[in-house]
Design a protein around this motif. Structure first.
Motif, mmCIF file in Angstrom:
data_model
loop_
_atom_site.group_PDB
_atom_site.id
_atom_site.type_symbol
_atom_site.label_atom_id
_atom_site.label_comp_id
_atom_site.label_asym_id
_atom_site.label_seq_id
_atom_site.Cartn_x
_atom_site.Cartn_y
_atom_site.Cartn_z
ATOM 1 N N ARG A 163 -9.080 -3.073 11.975
ATOM 2 C CA ARG A 163 -8.146 -4.127 11.556
ATOM 3 C C ARG A 163 -6.696 -3.828 11.936
ATOM 4 N N TRP B 132 -18.954 -1.728 5.176
ATOM 5 C CA TRP B 132 -19.230 -2.847 4.278
ATOM 6 C C TRP B 132 -20.702 -3.249 4.301
ATOM 7 N N ARG C 122 -13.529 5.155 5.333
ATOM 8 C CA ARG C 122 -13.125 3.755 5.535
ATOM 9 C C ARG C 122 -11.683 3.650 6.051
ATOM 10 N N ASN D 46 -3.343 -2.689 -4.836
ATOM 11 C CA ASN D 46 -4.339 -1.861 -5.508
ATOM 12 C C ASN D 46 -3.757 -0.547 -5.976
ATOM 13 N N GLU E 140 -10.951 4.099 -1.921
ATOM 14 C CA GLU E 140 -9.587 3.579 -2.050
ATOM 15 C C GLU E 140 -9.195 3.297 -3.508
ATOM 16 N N HIS F 129 -13.010 -4.278 -10.102
ATOM 17 C CA HIS F 129 -13.972 -3.495 -9.317
ATOM 18 C C HIS F 129 -15.022 -2.864 -10.227
ATOM 19 N N VAL G 81 -10.638 1.403 9.162
ATOM 20 C CA VAL G 81 -9.638 0.327 9.107
ATOM 21 C C VAL G 81 -8.556 0.564 10.167
ATOM 22 N N ARG H 281 0.882 -1.173 0.000
ATOM 23 C CA ARG H 281 0.000 0.000 0.000
ATOM 24 C C ARG H 281 0.914 1.216 0.000
ATOM 25 N N CYS I 117 -8.028 -9.933 -7.650
ATOM 26 C CA CYS I 117 -8.891 -9.247 -6.697
ATOM 27 C C CYS I 117 -9.664 -10.295 -5.914
ATOM 28 N N ASP I 118 -9.892 -10.016 -4.636
ATOM 29 C CA ASP I 118 -10.622 -11.001 -3.827
ATOM 30 C C ASP I 118 -12.129 -10.731 -3.781
ATOM 31 N N MET I 119 -12.581 -9.668 -4.475
ATOM 32 C CA MET I 119 -14.013 -9.325 -4.349
ATOM 33 C C MET I 119 -14.927 -10.375 -4.987
ATOM 34 N N ARG J 261 -14.430 -9.678 8.404
ATOM 35 C CA ARG J 261 -13.678 -8.761 7.549
ATOM 36 C C ARG J 261 -14.526 -7.933 6.592
ATOM 37 N N HIS J 262 -15.378 -8.578 5.815
ATOM 38 C CA HIS J 262 -16.163 -7.823 4.848
ATOM 39 C C HIS J 262 -17.520 -7.421 5.413
ATOM 40 N N ARG K 127 -4.310 6.731 1.989
ATOM 41 C CA ARG K 127 -5.675 6.248 1.675
ATOM 42 C C ARG K 127 -6.703 7.259 2.188
ATOM 43 N N TYR L 46 -18.511 -3.187 -6.075
ATOM 44 C CA TYR L 46 -17.843 -1.905 -6.338
ATOM 45 C C TYR L 46 -18.576 -1.050 -7.362
HETATM 46 C C1 G6P Z 1 -12.072 -5.789 -1.167
HETATM 47 C C2 G6P Z 1 -11.431 -5.435 -2.464
HETATM 48 C C3 G6P Z 1 -10.029 -4.964 -2.260
HETATM 49 C C4 G6P Z 1 -9.971 -3.832 -1.272
HETATM 50 C C5 G6P Z 1 -10.593 -4.286 0.025
HETATM 51 C C6 G6P Z 1 -10.706 -3.119 0.958
HETATM 52 O O1 G6P Z 1 -11.562 -6.988 -0.660
HETATM 53 O O2 G6P Z 1 -11.439 -6.480 -3.383
HETATM 54 O O3 G6P Z 1 -9.490 -4.579 -3.493
HETATM 55 O O4 G6P Z 1 -8.643 -3.428 -1.036
HETATM 56 O O5 G6P Z 1 -11.887 -4.774 -0.204
HETATM 57 O O6 G6P Z 1 -11.079 -3.580 2.190
HETATM 58 P P1 G6P Z 1 -10.910 -2.674 3.477
HETATM 59 O O7 G6P Z 1 -11.383 -3.563 4.555
HETATM 60 O O8 G6P Z 1 -9.431 -2.334 3.562
HETATM 61 O O9 G6P Z 1 -11.743 -1.476 3.250
#
Ligand code: G6P
Ligand code: NAD
Ligand code: MN
Length: 449
Positions: A300, A250, A292, A145, A106, A198, A296, A83, A167-169, A244-245, A90, A272
């Protein structure tokens, strides 16, 4: 077999290492190396990583370094997750556009573009260092990212590098779908998907003949959210949801899937898309003084570093200290598919080359691909409708102009990039945000003239 994690001090490092350690045999991994430019932060994170490996009785060797040669020498897989500018930047990415009445995010809108200009050259440095020291058949799996813009920079500046941007989304969405419909086997779902990072849509989602796309669209329309029943229940009872999400903003994001789907029930949208299709609503829901990034840092990041201090003081690691789940599993599973030539299907960001028939060949798109030892074998998605094509082409132009502007040091091109972005209502607003961004990013951006 060596895996190097770039951004070793990341809040996601412990979870990723746990995912690697759980797959030690299939990955054949002997050593994990952490590399970061922030020695102190990475050292602290490495303490909990070391504990994870010991707790699992893992024979994996751990190396922690700020030296490039030590990090990459003979390395096989490089997992990148830096990052650039950290959470402090951010916060700027999110707050500057909001001050001008635009989406502050972000990776999306002007915040994402600003983050992209910070990250493009550090990413090229990672590639160059890897090429210099790593095994010749290395793979860089990049989470750093904004993945859309980073992948475009890779395509333009290092076209032959063995980088796969991810990407993990999409996997997180599939996990949520599985929870809503009580089908927990989300890593075995079959799917079709097209878009940009996204910025994409599931056109099909199935499991063992079940049409999960139809079922989940019905679920979202009924419950007015993509949150699963147990979470809806907890929120109703005003209980905290610490996943987490699922923490704080979120929740809005999963609820906004309903708003997008209600407007257009054709495909299941990536979460997104809210930033582009609901930009006015998102701005109205945002607190310009607390975004956000603040959340964070207060959750986290705080939980991790307090957890590490607690570990140092007591020798105990609490469950709250770090998150382990789909994020780490996805990148580790992808490495395993590449290494073991499994041809399992993943959604990845690749050069289009006809995957989406009516989108430019050189666009960096997010599509499904079978992953094997020769890299991604893309699953073609055919022609897409004019609505999606138009949205994607505008976003693509914005991303391409940004990278061109960064390379040429062109103020005009970066202004065009900001102006093209769907989150920006007017060219004068684009200029005002850009001028503020130049000041905030002076340590990081190429000079723009
Ligand atoms: C998702 C997106 C990532 C992004 C993250 C942010 O997982 O795919 O690209 O960085 O969310 O999450 P955060 O908890 O840091 O807002
Ligand atoms: P973080 O700030 O906790 O960690 C990032 C680390 O990167 C820090 O330790 C920092 O010192 C390091 N770093 C910064 N510049 C570097 C450089 N030039 N070289 C090496 N290391 C550098 O951030 P985080 O919240 O844990 O996220 C890490 C990254 O992963 C971010 O880019 C985030 O957007 C990304 N991410 C991506 C996805 C995805 O879907 N692609 C999902 C989750 C997180
Ligand atoms: Mn992502």
């Amino acid at each position: 077999m060596i895996i190097t994690i770039v951004g070793g001090g990341s809040t996601f490092t412990p979870g990723i290492v746990k995912s690697i350690a759980l797959r030690r045999e299939e990955l054949g991994v002997d050593e994990v190396r952490l590399f970061d430019i922030d020695e102190t932060r990475q050292y602290k994170v490495s303490l909990v990583v070391d504990w994870i490996l010991k707790d699992m009785n893992s024979p994996i060797k751990l190396t922690v370094t700020t030296d490039e040669e030590t990090a990459y020498k003979d390395s096989n897989f490089i997992f990148a997750q830096m990052r650039v500018g950290k959470y402090a930047m951010r916060e700027q990415d999110e707050k500057i556009p909001l001050r001008h009445g635009c989406v502050g995010q972000e990776t999306c809108g002007c915040g994402g573009l600003a983050y992209g200009l910070r990250t493009m050259y550090p990413m090229m440095k990672v590639i160059d260092d890897v090429e210099k020291y790593a095994a010749k058949d290395y793979w860089i799996l990049n989470y750093s990212n904004p993945a859309a813009v980073v992948s475009e920079a890779c395509r333009v500046l290092r076209p032959h590098a063995r980088v796969i941007n991810i990407c993990d989304m999409p996997i997180a969405i599939m996990e949520m779908v599985g929870r809503c419909l009580d089908v927990p086997q989300f890593t075995d779902f079959d799917f079709n998907y097209f878009g940009l990072n996204h910025f994409g849509w599931f056109t099909e989602l199935t499991y063992q003949g079940r049409d999960l796309k139809k079922e989940i669209c019905d679920y979202v329309m009924e419950h007015k959210t993509l949150l699963p029943p147990d979470v809806i229940e907890k929120l109703r009872a005003r209980e905290a949801v610490g996943e987490r999400h699922l923490n704080s903003s979120w929740i809005h994001t999963w609820n906004n899937v309903y708003k997008v789907l209600n407007l257009n029930p054709e495909y299941l949208p990536n979460t997104y898309l809210q930033y582009y299709l609901l930009s006015k609503d998102v701005v109205e829901e945002s607190d310009p003084n607390h975004t956000r990034a603040n959340e964070v840092m207060e959750t986290r990041e705080k939980d991790l570093f307090e957890g590490i201090d607690h570990y140092i003081a007591t020798g105990e690691v609490t469950a709250k200290a770090f998150y382990h789940g789909a994020h780490g599993n996805y990148i580790a599973d992808l490495a395993s598919a590449l290494k073991n030539d499994s041809k399992k299907k993943f959604i990845v960001i690749v050069e289009n080359k006809g995957a989406i028939e009516n989108i430019a060949s050189d666009a960096m798109v997010e599509v499904p691909a079978y992953m094997g030892k020769n890299g991604p074998e893309v699953v073609c998605q055919g022609k897409i409708g004019d609505f999606y094509k138009g949205l994607m082409e505008q976003q693509l132009a914005s991303e391409k102009l940004l990278i061109q502007g960064g390379i040429e040091g062109s103020y005009n091109k970066v202004w065009k990039s900001f102006t093209m972005n769907k989150t920006v209502p007017s060219a004068t607003v684009a200029k005002a945000i850009l001028d503020d961004m130049i000041i905030a990013n002076k340590e990081f951006w190429p000079e723009l003239k």
